[in-house]
Design an enzyme around this catalytic site. Structure first.
Site, PDB file in Angstrom:
ATOM      1  N   ASP A   1      17.872 -21.643   4.014  1.00 15.91           N
ATOM      2  CA  ASP A   1      19.199 -21.087   4.250  1.00 15.91           C
ATOM      3  C   ASP A   1      19.125 -19.749   4.990  1.00 15.91           C
ATOM      4  O   ASP A   1      18.507 -18.798   4.504  1.00 15.91           O
ATOM      5  CB  ASP A   1      19.900 -20.917   2.893  1.00 15.91           C
ATOM      6  CG  ASP A   1      21.400 -20.769   3.016  1.00 15.91           C
ATOM      7  OD1 ASP A   1      21.887 -20.511   4.117  1.00 15.91           O
ATOM      8  OD2 ASP A   1      22.086 -20.925   1.985  1.00 15.91           O
TER       9      ASP A   1
ATOM     10  N   ASP B   1      30.318 -23.553   4.567  1.00 14.35           N
ATOM     11  CA  ASP B   1      30.369 -24.145   3.231  1.00 14.35           C
ATOM     12  C   ASP B   1      31.743 -24.775   2.983  1.00 14.35           C
ATOM     13  O   ASP B   1      32.763 -24.081   3.024  1.00 14.35           O
ATOM     14  CB  ASP B   1      30.109 -23.084   2.161  1.00 14.35           C
ATOM     15  CG  ASP B   1      28.666 -22.615   2.154  1.00 14.35           C
ATOM     16  OD1 ASP B   1      27.839 -23.219   2.848  1.00 14.35           O
ATOM     17  OD2 ASP B   1      28.376 -21.639   1.437  1.00 14.35           O
TER      18      ASP B   1
END
Length: 430
Positions: A206, A269
């Site tokens: 990430d 997200d």
């Protein structure tokens, strides 16, 4: 890959007990006839055509299956569970074990789900006052430590593997993860070696604080940490699938495969704002995919990842969990659209609290079949009229999977035209 540990649980539904058999199993592999776990090592690259046979009191079912041993991992989209959207920064060893147990007891394992993935917050958090998160980020050799919520990572992965499942972990190429825990920056070799020693099979990498490390927002800087980590992964003695999580920056779908990614996030997200999950689903699932022609880039070993399946009970980001804000129709839409796009099917709700509706969505074998089709060609939109859309996915057997969607708030008739689907004459339709 040749020489790496192999593990696969034959998915099968029906009354237990069952007896499992594999015809023409390649040398180096064995199948446990009571559990259906196939384990071992294949040393010779190649495509091995086998037949699974499963027998219970009702009779015997069989199906052909191809085992491919080579340099390319993840020939079908990943299926599993991730901790983030229900447990976020509260994840623990016991939560992960309970999730693995639930993947078995719910029957999800019998429909092809296999990865049980820890997201952020397993590592030490520098400067934390909570003793569960504090400690030395690394040992004397620079090897990353887990925090006190995860006292023995090897024991955890051994437990997950003992159930016929695989284990995933998370880190960032930056100094810190998104939640401020220890990242991999300048310790990439050591961290991947540690993950392999611990027995992990999947890595979510990430971007997070690497944005402070990258000198520019150029393509070379966006690619740099992923090129580095994928090369390190290739040198390990076990297969670790690599998921690039950098939110679609630099049109990652155009280069994610070339830097070693097995999947890449295509947008932000979905669950960042609980009440807006539906809005994000339609934006990222339909429009980001179509506007950028993402169907041209996904395929075996390298998949577009529009984020997780946000159904069931999720974190409401207010200290508790709540049922998904998606309506039943929106939940049907997400599962159907993700499958047409050949996207990873990673559930991120509370796997220990699956109601019948949620479980039926996750374990619909005909929809999973669309997602997992070995041809691996993502579907695409063939027509749009206001809120009405038709999608098409070409399947390995020559058939077509078609999706008919109404994005509006009122009932409407959606029509799929032969001409839009690229077919003519009489067709068998179901």
């Amino acid at each position: 890959r040749p020489g790496s540990p192999f593990m696969f649980k034959i998915p099968s539904t029906g009354e237990r007990p069952m007896r499992y058999e594999v015809l023409d199993l390649p040398s180096g592999l064995v199948c446990n006839e009571n559990t259906g776990y196939i384990t071992g090592v294949i040393n010779e690259a190649g495509t091995y055509k086998t037949t699974f046979k499963v027998t219970n009191s009702s009779g015997t079912a069989e199906r052909e299956f191809r085992i491919v041993c080579g340099d390319q991992l993840a020939l079908t989209p990943h299926m599993g569970w991730n901790s983030w959207y229900v447990w976020e920064n509260h994840v623990t060893d016991s939560i992960m074990r309970a999730a693995a147990d639930a993947m078995v007891s719910s029957g999800m394992i019998d429909h092809g789900y296999m990865y049980v993935n820890i997201d952020d917050c397993w590592a030490v958090k520098p400067g934390a006052s909570d003793p569960a998160l504090a400690g030395e980020p690394r040992d004397a050799n620079g090897m990353v430590n887990s925090n006190n919520r995860f006292p023995d990572m090897r024991s955890l992965t051994d437990y997950i593997h003992s159930l016929g499942l695989k284990a995933g972990i998370y880190t960032s190429p930056g100094p810190l993860t998104c939640a401020g825990h220890t990242g991999a920056y300048q310790h990439e070799e050591q961290d991947i070696k540690r993950f392999a020693e611990w027995g992990f099979d999947f890595l979510k990498y990430d971007w997070c604080s690497y944005g402070n490390i990258a000198e520019t927002d150029s393509l070379s800087e966006l690619q740099k940490p992923y090129i580095l980590i994928s090369e390190i992964l290739k040198s390990q003695n076990r297969d670790i699938v690599l998921n690039l999580c950098q939110y679609g920056m630099g049109d990652v779908w155009k280069w994610g495969k070339s830097v070693g990614g097995n999947s890449w996030r295509t947008a932000g997200d979905l669950g960042l704002k609980f009440e807006e999950i539906g809005k994000a689903l339609f934006r990222d699932g339909f429009d980001v995919f179509t506007d950028n022609g993402l169907h041209n880039y996904g395929g075996p070993g390298a998949w577009n990842d529009p984020d997780y399946l946000l159904i069931g009970y999720l974190s409401n980001w207010k200290g508790s969990t709540s049922p998904t804000p998606l309506t039943p129709d929106e939940q049907y839409t997400q599962i159907s659209l993700w499958s047409l796009q050949s996207a990873p099917l990673i559930f991120s709700g509370d796997i220990t609290r699956l109601d019948d509706f949620t479980l039926s969505l996750l374990t619909n074998d005909e929809i999973i079949e669309v997602d997992q089709d070995p041809l691996g060609k993502p579907g695409f939109r063939v027509s749009k009229k206001d809120d009405l859309e038709v999608w098409k996915k070409n399947m390995e057997d020559g058939s077509i999977a078609a999706g008919l969607f109404n994005r509006g708030d009122t009932k409407a008739r959606v029509t799929a035209l032969w001409s839009d689907l690229g077919i003519s004459g009489k067709q068998n339709v179901r």
